[in-house]
Design a protein around this motif. Sequence first.
Motif, PDB file in Angstrom:
ATOM      1  N   ASP A  15       0.832  -1.216   0.000  1.00  0.00           N
ATOM      2  CA  ASP A  15       0.000   0.000   0.000  1.00  0.00           C
ATOM      3  C   ASP A  15       0.862   1.260   0.000  1.00  0.00           C
ATOM      4  O   ASP A  15       0.574   2.217  -0.722  1.00  0.00           O
ATOM      5  N   ALA A  16       1.920   1.262   0.806  1.00  0.00           N
ATOM      6  CA  ALA A  16       2.816   2.415   0.846  1.00  0.00           C
ATOM      7  C   ALA A  16       3.503   2.619  -0.496  1.00  0.00           C
ATOM      8  O   ALA A  16       3.667   3.752  -0.961  1.00  0.00           O
ATOM      9  N   MET A  17       3.890   1.534  -1.143  1.00  0.00           N
ATOM     10  CA  MET A  17       4.522   1.626  -2.458  1.00  0.00           C
ATOM     11  C   MET A  17       3.550   2.206  -3.485  1.00  0.00           C
ATOM     12  O   MET A  17       3.931   3.060  -4.289  1.00  0.00           O
ATOM     13  N   LEU A  18       2.310   1.729  -3.472  1.00  0.00           N
ATOM     14  CA  LEU A  18       1.326   2.205  -4.443  1.00  0.00           C
ATOM     15  C   LEU A  18       1.031   3.698  -4.235  1.00  0.00           C
ATOM     16  O   LEU A  18       0.955   4.456  -5.201  1.00  0.00           O
ATOM     17  N   LEU A  19       0.845   4.103  -2.987  1.00  0.00           N
ATOM     18  CA  LEU A  19       0.532   5.505  -2.707  1.00  0.00           C
ATOM     19  C   LEU A  19       1.701   6.438  -2.992  1.00  0.00           C
ATOM     20  O   LEU A  19       1.512   7.572  -3.429  1.00  0.00           O
ATOM     21  N   SER A  20       2.917   5.963  -2.747  1.00  0.00           N
ATOM     22  CA  SER A  20       4.082   6.824  -2.942  1.00  0.00           C
ATOM     23  C   SER A  20       4.630   6.753  -4.362  1.00  0.00           C
ATOM     24  O   SER A  20       5.450   7.587  -4.749  1.00  0.00           O
ATOM     25  N   GLY A  21       4.203   5.757  -5.131  1.00  0.00           N
ATOM     26  CA  GLY A  21       4.681   5.626  -6.496  1.00  0.00           C
ATOM     27  C   GLY A  21       6.088   5.076  -6.605  1.00  0.00           C
ATOM     28  O   GLY A  21       6.751   5.250  -7.628  1.00  0.00           O
ATOM     29  N   THR A  22       6.548   4.393  -5.571  1.00  0.00           N
ATOM     30  CA  THR A  22       7.893   3.816  -5.602  1.00  0.00           C
ATOM     31  C   THR A  22       7.834   2.366  -6.072  1.00  0.00           C
ATOM     32  O   THR A  22       6.778   1.760  -6.130  1.00  0.00           O
ATOM     33  N   LYS A  23       9.006   1.842  -6.402  1.00  0.00           N
ATOM     34  CA  LYS A  23       9.068   0.487  -6.940  1.00  0.00           C
ATOM     35  C   LYS A  23       9.586  -0.530  -5.932  1.00  0.00           C
ATOM     36  O   LYS A  23       9.629  -1.713  -6.219  1.00  0.00           O
ATOM     37  N   ASN A  24      10.020  -0.062  -4.749  1.00  0.00           N
ATOM     38  CA  ASN A  24      10.434  -1.017  -3.729  1.00  0.00           C
ATOM     39  C   ASN A  24      10.033  -0.517  -2.343  1.00  0.00           C
ATOM     40  O   ASN A  24       9.878   0.681  -2.126  1.00  0.00           O
ATOM     41  N   PRO A  25       9.854  -1.439  -1.417  1.00  0.00           N
ATOM     42  CA  PRO A  25       9.357  -1.075  -0.090  1.00  0.00           C
ATOM     43  C   PRO A  25      10.293  -0.144   0.679  1.00  0.00           C
ATOM     44  O   PRO A  25       9.834   0.725   1.418  1.00  0.00           O
ATOM     45  N   GLN A  26      11.587  -0.307   0.514  1.00  0.00           N
ATOM     46  CA  GLN A  26      12.525   0.542   1.246  1.00  0.00           C
ATOM     47  C   GLN A  26      12.351   2.007   0.869  1.00  0.00           C
ATOM     48  O   GLN A  26      12.303   2.883   1.742  1.00  0.00           O
ATOM     49  N   ASP A  27      12.223   2.292  -0.413  1.00  0.00           N
ATOM     50  CA  ASP A  27      12.022   3.676  -0.848  1.00  0.00           C
ATOM     51  C   ASP A  27      10.692   4.227  -0.341  1.00  0.00           C
ATOM     52  O   ASP A  27      10.602   5.379   0.069  1.00  0.00           O
TER      53      ASP A  27
END
Length: 66
Positions: A15-27
């Motif tokens: 969910d955090a990846m989708l909302l932030s538009g990042t490709k990995n969980p760390q970012d």
Amino acid sequence: MAQVTITLDANLAIDAMLLSGTKNPQDAVELVVRDYLARGRRTETRTGDAADGQRVSTDRPNAQEG
């Protein structure tokens, strides 16, 4: 820079990846934490903190009626 390893629920990370538009969980987590800290600093700047007692005044002017 020191690094910290944490364990997160996979759905939370996705969910955090989708909302932030990042490709990995760390970012995604890094962006969320940076945003959280920036919001806290902005709020503190606008409202002050407990040690900022000189801004608080007990003498308030009375509202004019009319």
